[in-house]
Design a protein around this motif. Structure first.
Motif, PDB file in Angstrom:
ATOM      1  N   ASN A 252       0.857  -1.196   0.000  1.00  8.80           N
ATOM      2  CA  ASN A 252       0.000   0.000   0.000  1.00  8.80           C
ATOM      3  C   ASN A 252       0.891   1.243   0.000  1.00  8.80           C
ATOM      4  OD1 ASN A 252      -1.549   2.209   0.824  1.00  8.80           O
ATOM      5  ND2 ASN A 252      -2.935   0.929   2.064  1.00  8.80           N
ATOM      6  N   HIS A 253       0.846   2.002  -1.105  1.00 13.97           N
ATOM      7  CA  HIS A 253       1.736   3.166  -1.225  1.00 13.97           C
ATOM      8  C   HIS A 253       1.415   4.272  -0.223  1.00 13.97           C
ATOM      9  CE1 HIS A 253       3.340   1.084  -4.542  1.00 13.97           C
ATOM     10  NE2 HIS A 253       3.788   2.112  -5.217  1.00 13.97           N
ATOM     11  N   GLY A 254       0.211   4.237   0.324  1.00 11.45           N
ATOM     12  CA  GLY A 254      -0.126   5.211   1.346  1.00 11.45           C
ATOM     13  C   GLY A 254       0.832   5.121   2.534  1.00 11.45           C
ATOM     14  N   GLU A 255       1.321   3.930   2.782  1.00  9.09           N
ATOM     15  CA  GLU A 255       2.285   3.749   3.888  1.00  9.09           C
ATOM     16  C   GLU A 255       3.575   4.534   3.639  1.00  9.09           C
ATOM     17  OE1 GLU A 255       2.798  -0.462   4.525  1.00  9.09           O
ATOM     18  OE2 GLU A 255       0.629  -0.812   4.484  1.00  9.09           O
ATOM     19  N   ASP A 256       4.030   4.508   2.403  1.00 10.33           N
ATOM     20  CA  ASP A 256       5.237   5.279   2.060  1.00 10.33           C
ATOM     21  C   ASP A 256       4.992   6.769   2.281  1.00 10.33           C
ATOM     22  OD1 ASP A 256       6.012   2.822   1.097  1.00 10.33           O
ATOM     23  OD2 ASP A 256       5.819   3.375  -1.010  1.00 10.33           O
ATOM     24  N   TRP A 257       3.800   7.217   1.886  1.00  8.27           N
ATOM     25  CA  TRP A 257       3.493   8.648   1.999  1.00  8.27           C
ATOM     26  C   TRP A 257       3.420   9.058   3.471  1.00  8.27           C
ATOM     27  CZ3 TRP A 257      -1.148   7.835  -1.840  1.00  8.27           C
ATOM     28  CH2 TRP A 257      -0.623   7.481  -3.103  1.00  8.27           C
ATOM     29  N   GLY A 258       2.869   8.164   4.301  1.00  7.64           N
ATOM     30  CA  GLY A 258       2.815   8.455   5.733  1.00  7.64           C
ATOM     31  C   GLY A 258       4.214   8.584   6.320  1.00  7.64           C
ATOM     32  N   ALA A 259       5.085   7.667   5.932  1.00  3.77           N
ATOM     33  CA  ALA A 259       6.467   7.720   6.432  1.00  3.77           C
ATOM     34  C   ALA A 259       7.182   8.963   5.916  1.00  3.77           C
ATOM     35  CB  ALA A 259       7.220   6.460   5.994  1.00  3.77           C
ATOM     36  N   ALA A 260       6.978   9.273   4.640  1.00  8.54           N
ATOM     37  CA  ALA A 260       7.616  10.458   4.062  1.00  8.54           C
ATOM     38  C   ALA A 260       7.139  11.726   4.764  1.00  8.54           C
ATOM     39  CB  ALA A 260       7.330  10.537   2.559  1.00  8.54           C
ATOM     40  N   ALA A 261       5.859  11.760   5.119  1.00  9.05           N
ATOM     41  CA  ALA A 261       5.309  12.945   5.787  1.00  9.05           C
ATOM     42  C   ALA A 261       5.986  13.158   7.143  1.00  9.05           C
ATOM     43  CB  ALA A 261       3.797  12.789   5.964  1.00  9.05           C
ATOM     44  N   VAL A 262       6.113  12.089   7.898  1.00  6.45           N
ATOM     45  CA  VAL A 262       6.744  12.208   9.220  1.00  6.45           C
ATOM     46  C   VAL A 262       8.208  12.634   9.068  1.00  6.45           C
ATOM     47  CG1 VAL A 262       7.477  10.919  11.264  1.00  6.45           C
ATOM     48  CG2 VAL A 262       5.164  10.586  10.321  1.00  6.45           C
ATOM     49  N   GLU A 263       8.908  12.037   8.124  1.00  5.88           N
ATOM     50  CA  GLU A 263      10.315  12.393   7.919  1.00  5.88           C
ATOM     51  C   GLU A 263      10.475  13.839   7.462  1.00  5.88           C
ATOM     52  OE1 GLU A 263      12.642   9.788   5.405  1.00  5.88           O
ATOM     53  OE2 GLU A 263      14.101  11.385   5.003  1.00  5.88           O
ATOM     54  N   MET A 264       9.697  14.234   6.452  1.00  5.08           N
ATOM     55  CA  MET A 264       9.840  15.592   5.910  1.00  5.08           C
ATOM     56  C   MET A 264       9.451  16.659   6.943  1.00  5.08           C
ATOM     57  SD  MET A 264      11.274  15.423   2.930  1.00  5.08           S
ATOM     58  CE  MET A 264      10.972  17.013   2.117  1.00  5.08           C
ATOM     59  N   ALA A 265       8.398  16.383   7.715  1.00  3.87           N
ATOM     60  CA  ALA A 265       7.999  17.340   8.760  1.00  3.87           C
ATOM     61  C   ALA A 265       9.083  17.442   9.825  1.00  3.87           C
ATOM     62  CB  ALA A 265       6.672  16.907   9.378  1.00  3.87           C
ATOM     63  N   SER A 266       9.666  16.313  10.167  1.00  7.25           N
ATOM     64  CA  SER A 266      10.693  16.297  11.225  1.00  7.25           C
ATOM     65  C   SER A 266      11.979  16.970  10.766  1.00  7.25           C
ATOM     66  CB  SER A 266      11.004  14.851  11.624  1.00  7.25           C
ATOM     67  OG  SER A 266       9.842  14.197  12.084  1.00  7.25           O
ATOM     68  N   LYS A 267      12.353  16.736   9.537  1.00  2.00           N
ATOM     69  CA  LYS A 267      13.618  17.285   9.016  1.00  2.00           C
ATOM     70  C   LYS A 267      13.475  18.683   8.432  1.00  2.00           C
ATOM     71  CE  LYS A 267      16.253  13.259   7.406  1.00  2.00           C
ATOM     72  NZ  LYS A 267      16.479  12.428   6.216  1.00  2.00           N
ATOM     73  N   PHE A 268      12.403  18.875   7.657  1.00  2.00           N
ATOM     74  CA  PHE A 268      12.297  20.092   6.857  1.00  2.00           C
ATOM     75  C   PHE A 268      10.966  20.819   7.036  1.00  2.00           C
ATOM     76  CE2 PHE A 268      15.148  17.266   4.248  1.00  2.00           C
ATOM     77  CZ  PHE A 268      16.312  17.954   4.544  1.00  2.00           C
ATOM     78  N   GLY A 269      10.240  20.505   8.087  1.00  2.00           N
ATOM     79  CA  GLY A 269       8.972  21.180   8.361  1.00  2.00           C
ATOM     80  C   GLY A 269       9.205  22.562   8.940  1.00  2.00           C
ATOM     81  N   PRO A 270       8.114  23.291   9.170  1.00  2.00           N
ATOM     82  CA  PRO A 270       8.232  24.676   9.655  1.00  2.00           C
ATOM     83  C   PRO A 270       8.831  24.761  11.065  1.00  2.00           C
ATOM     84  CG  PRO A 270       5.934  23.944   9.629  1.00  2.00           C
ATOM     85  CD  PRO A 270       6.716  22.891   8.927  1.00  2.00           C
ATOM     86  N   ASN A 271       8.722  23.661  11.825  1.00  3.28           N
ATOM     87  CA  ASN A 271       9.267  23.681  13.184  1.00  3.28           C
ATOM     88  C   ASN A 271      10.466  22.761  13.339  1.00  3.28           C
ATOM     89  OD1 ASN A 271       7.046  25.347  14.105  1.00  3.28           O
ATOM     90  ND2 ASN A 271       5.777  23.516  13.851  1.00  3.28           N
ATOM     91  N   ALA A 272      11.070  22.398  12.226  1.00  2.99           N
ATOM     92  CA  ALA A 272      12.129  21.388  12.275  1.00  2.99           C
ATOM     93  C   ALA A 272      13.434  21.938  12.857  1.00  2.99           C
ATOM     94  CB  ALA A 272      12.384  20.826  10.881  1.00  2.99           C
ATOM     95  N   PHE A 273      13.681  23.211  12.653  1.00  2.49           N
ATOM     96  CA  PHE A 273      14.932  23.797  13.185  1.00  2.49           C
ATOM     97  C   PHE A 273      14.760  25.288  13.307  1.00  2.49           C
ATOM     98  CE2 PHE A 273      15.341  23.067   8.625  1.00  2.49           C
ATOM     99  CZ  PHE A 273      15.622  24.334   8.132  1.00  2.49           C
TER     100      PHE A 273
END
Lengths: 165, 165, 165, 165, 165
Positions: A144-165
């Motif tokens: 299920n590709h939705g799983e990849d998108w969920g993981a990508a969302a958590v990673e991108m928010a954590s690394k490059f989100g508005p509150n990441a750094f």
């Protein structure tokens, strides 16, 4: 040499502080529902709280960019958005023009709203391709590709989100 | 008349003052790792210090433009960024839409962050093509394209980077 | 009815006051050198002074838009820029994505730097096509396209350049 | 059911107050001249005064967007611009990249100069197609498309031009 | 598994406060008239008042983005716009360049005018395809797509329009 394949997460993520928006089209609904469910399940397995996942819908994929923009306006504190849609090639050129313009707009949207946008669009030539990528085919040929998108969302928010750094 | 072929560097470059970011996707990881290694090796041969090369990752190629943008926000003093990804044609149209939108976005990113962005995307029709361009095929038919990207990064930063003149 | 064919200059131009930048890629160097030479020769025949033609290089065509932008930043008083590159179709999709993104970016660059940009990109399917368009084929089937670009540069700078009116 | 066909004007227009710019490329000159003539004739039949139609030229179609922009800068009081060019498919990919980038740029130009831009570009696969669309084929299979552009210019300037409301 | 098919509305909408603009091209008029009628009928069934639906026209589809922009300027209080056009593949490449540039521009227009724009463009390879999508074929193989656009307009205005929250 086996080279193709999904990259694994590069580290452990803690999604417990993240607020995530999912906005999905309603065409090809069975497939979309499975993808949305897959994304949510994966995000929760990475610590995202169910109450911090907000789900909204639009009629079709062309509506996803503007919908995502206003979705962001409305909640203001989203760390990442996952727009989800399923496009399947038909007999006219509708598929090509919608796929192209929507993809380009979702990419650019990141500059406008200044948060990461995960690409949750399936651009398939057949229904079977879409079914398989939602993890719904009998043989379970694909995940299920939705799983990849969920993981990508958590990673991108954590690394490059508005509150990441 | 033999006309095709990589242009050589037009002068000697001293990369010792440059700070360079590499951000790469993690799909098709074996190939990507070789490309990243090739880029680093070439940059170091041109005087770039290992501690001045910062490496970051994103899940897939679609994440490269926004990742590069925020990577630049984070370090602020990068002279050039090399986003690296490997896209291989599959059965849906995913390859085409990701390749197109990512390439367009990396091009435009230069205006946004005002530093040069080297195009480190392989857009291949087969795995074999990608393997060859990473210098990983047995016959060594082609050189590792990461080396070209490393050289291009040093040249572009030296000539047209934020501190070039 | 014979309709195809290069338009002639619409009037006599005096290039003696113009300052013109040529920035070229270094892939397919033999062809590019001929094109650059053709452009310079034509511009000088229209009165442009050799000392007012500045030549710079970048590694490949993808680097032309950002290179042109910074080239303009550096000299500030250029009346027109001619970016020159030769792209030849290979086995991957590299040709298509580079050609498309570079062409779009060179078009848009005019709005950014507010001077005309002449399109000096050959997007060929074979080496033979590129050789012919540089005036290098034995039969001289075609003229050197660099000459057209030189003429276009003088005309566009004179009519629509930053100092044209 | 016959469905295809040019829409008629939706009302009577009075072009007597309009100032209109035509800017045309000079490649495929015979065809272009016929198209320009067709546009002028139609506009005059709608009341536009000959002295209020200003004609300018550029070398090729790629020059149309920047030329139109500066053409507008120069006269400042144009109500609408008709850029006219004729692109014919050749053996390289030049046709595709020029057609695409020019069309996109003419569309966007409207936002930049805030006046309507009529799309006067023929993107033909053969010379015969271009000849027919200029009303120049012996059998007169088609009408001169310049006439449509002239009518569209008067309508768009009247309804949506800078002085329309 | 039957997956394809139009999504249903996700909730009950009350369109009685909405002001909606329809702007349509006049090429292929029979088809367009049916589509416009379908959109209006559907919107009225969702409570939109007839006097709050404003209809305007432009010559062809290329004129839709700028027409929509100025249409919005003129009325200022529109909640959503539905640009409607019917493009049918011909022998030149006109169809492709118009379809692409118009779709991209309608997508971007939303950022410019800050209201939702519904995609009412049919991009068909044959007249038969267009006739069927307007609900005009004898066998009634398909429903009138204008109805979908009407429903999408009411939903997008209600959820993501300028007065939605």
């Amino acid at each position: 040499m086996a080279v193709k394949g999904l990259g694994q997460l590069d580290q452990t993520y803690d999604g417990s502080k993240l607020k995530i928006g999912i906005i999905h089209a309603r065409w090809n609904r069975v497939i979309i529902d499975a993808l949305v469910k897959g994304a949510i399940k994966r995000m929760m397995s990475l610590g995202v709280r169910e109450e911090n996942i907000i789900v909204e819908t639009v009629p079709g994929s062309f509506e996803l960019p503007w919908g995502s923009k206003r979705f962001h306006d409305k909640y203001q504190d989203l760390d990442v958005i996952i727009p989800i849609g399923v496009l399947i090639k038909g007999s006219t050129m509708h598929f090509e023009y919608i796929s192209d313009s929507t993809t380009q707009a979702l990419m650019k949207l990141q500059e406008t709203i200044q948060i990461p946008v995960v690409f949750g669009l399936l651009t398939c030539l057949t229904e079977e391709q879409a079914i398989a990528r939602a993890g719904l085919d009998e043989g379970k040929a694909m995940h299920n590709h939705g799983e990849d998108w969920g993981a990508a969302a958590v990673e991108m928010a954590s690394k490059f989100g508005p509150n990441a750094f």
